[in-house]
Enzyme design. Sequence first.
Site, PDB file in Angstrom:
ATOM      1  N   GLU A  13      12.182  -6.044  -8.254  1.00 61.22           N
ATOM      2  CA  GLU A  13      11.464  -4.677  -8.634  1.00 61.22           C
ATOM      3  C   GLU A  13      12.396  -3.868  -9.550  1.00 61.22           C
ATOM      4  O   GLU A  13      12.951  -2.926  -8.944  1.00 61.22           O
ATOM      5  CB  GLU A  13      10.809  -4.228  -7.276  1.00 61.22           C
ATOM      6  CG  GLU A  13       9.817  -4.851  -6.889  1.00 61.22           C
ATOM      7  CD  GLU A  13       8.822  -3.978  -5.837  1.00 61.22           C
ATOM      8  OE1 GLU A  13       7.615  -4.084  -6.187  1.00 61.22           O
ATOM      9  OE2 GLU A  13       9.393  -3.069  -5.210  1.00 61.22           O
ATOM     10  N   TRP A  51       0.847  -1.190  -0.024  1.00 61.07           N
ATOM     11  CA  TRP A  51       0.037   0.001  -0.069  1.00 61.07           C
ATOM     12  C   TRP A  51       1.014   1.493   0.098  1.00 61.07           C
ATOM     13  O   TRP A  51       0.361   2.343   0.018  1.00 61.07           O
ATOM     14  CB  TRP A  51      -1.003  -0.048   1.236  1.00 61.07           C
ATOM     15  CG  TRP A  51      -2.103  -0.856   0.977  1.00 61.07           C
ATOM     16  CD1 TRP A  51      -2.225  -1.970   0.317  1.00 61.07           C
ATOM     17  CD2 TRP A  51      -2.962  -0.913   2.035  1.00 61.07           C
ATOM     18  NE1 TRP A  51      -3.430  -2.559   0.634  1.00 61.07           N
ATOM     19  CE2 TRP A  51      -3.950  -2.160   1.768  1.00 61.07           C
ATOM     20  CE3 TRP A  51      -3.571  -0.329   3.209  1.00 61.07           C
ATOM     21  CZ2 TRP A  51      -5.177  -2.227   2.182  1.00 61.07           C
ATOM     22  CZ3 TRP A  51      -4.824  -0.749   3.838  1.00 61.07           C
ATOM     23  CH2 TRP A  51      -5.591  -1.625   3.365  1.00 61.07           C
ATOM     24  N   HIS A  97      12.970  -2.539  -0.021  1.00 61.69           N
ATOM     25  CA  HIS A  97      12.129  -1.698  -1.150  1.00 61.69           C
ATOM     26  C   HIS A  97      12.975  -0.513  -1.627  1.00 61.69           C
ATOM     27  O   HIS A  97      13.787   0.152  -0.856  1.00 61.69           O
ATOM     28  CB  HIS A  97      10.855  -1.168  -0.735  1.00 61.69           C
ATOM     29  CG  HIS A  97       9.832  -0.828  -1.758  1.00 61.69           C
ATOM     30  ND1 HIS A  97       9.858   0.517  -2.487  1.00 61.69           N
ATOM     31  CD2 HIS A  97       9.037  -1.378  -2.330  1.00 61.69           C
ATOM     32  CE1 HIS A  97       9.101   0.580  -3.312  1.00 61.69           C
ATOM     33  NE2 HIS A  97       8.449  -0.686  -3.364  1.00 61.69           N
TER      34      HIS A  97
END
Length: 251
Positions: A167, A10, A95
């Site tokens: 990613e 999110w 991340h």
Amino acid sequence: MRMKLVAGNWTMHGEIEQNRELLNMIVSGTTGMERATCAVCVPYPYLSQAQSLLKNTHISWGAQNISQHDKGAYTGEVSAIMLNDFCCRYVIVGHSERRTLYSEDSRTVALKFKAALDAGLVPILCVGETLNQREAGFTEQVVGEQLDAVIGLVGVDALASSVLAYEPIWAIGTGKTATPQQAQGVHVFIRNRVASHNVRIAAELRIIYGGSVKASNAAELFAMLDIDGGLIGGASLIADEFISIFLAAQN
Ligand code: PEP
């Protein structure tokens, strides 16, 4: 056979009322879809809400970051152990937004990965290159170093209890998705790198893809042999999109 994982990230989005609606829609919209695993990684303040709405459902929940420390004078930080109070299953570590905006280097990410494992959480370790690095031909070097930092600290066996997320930074939140072939190429590279340490762990390791995954491109990405699901940012905030992505992971 690796069970696919679709995990929502999110990022810094959410409001109590909207979360309730979103989570309830995801639960009812994915009921009966049992051929993949579904999770949402929410901001810390909503962990309790996620726990109460998702307990006894098929959806797991988790956080987006942790401290590498267990406790102490680290103002503003949250430990992996604290996440256990909310029965989290997953936590994202490394991340690219943490690496770039908060200067987390690969050593710090490896320490966070270890803290997650020590607390019994499943770390979702993100790796990925910038556009400049890709264009200069450094994708494998960058991703390899990010992976090696973790293997160097915890050993390859620890990967058995984790998830890898490739990613590419140039694809996150940009609307530019890596082609299935581009993503598959890096996933194979990652799996081979792990296999050079332990073939069984490499074969069982879930490597998911993140970067502008949407309902419209999920199926072709998930059809690739080494893409074991997705880490979904923007589209995880839209119930119908997220449900469709999860549906695409059922095949
Ligand atoms: C992310 O935030 O991890 C991500 C993959 O975002 P998006 O799906 O929006 O590109």
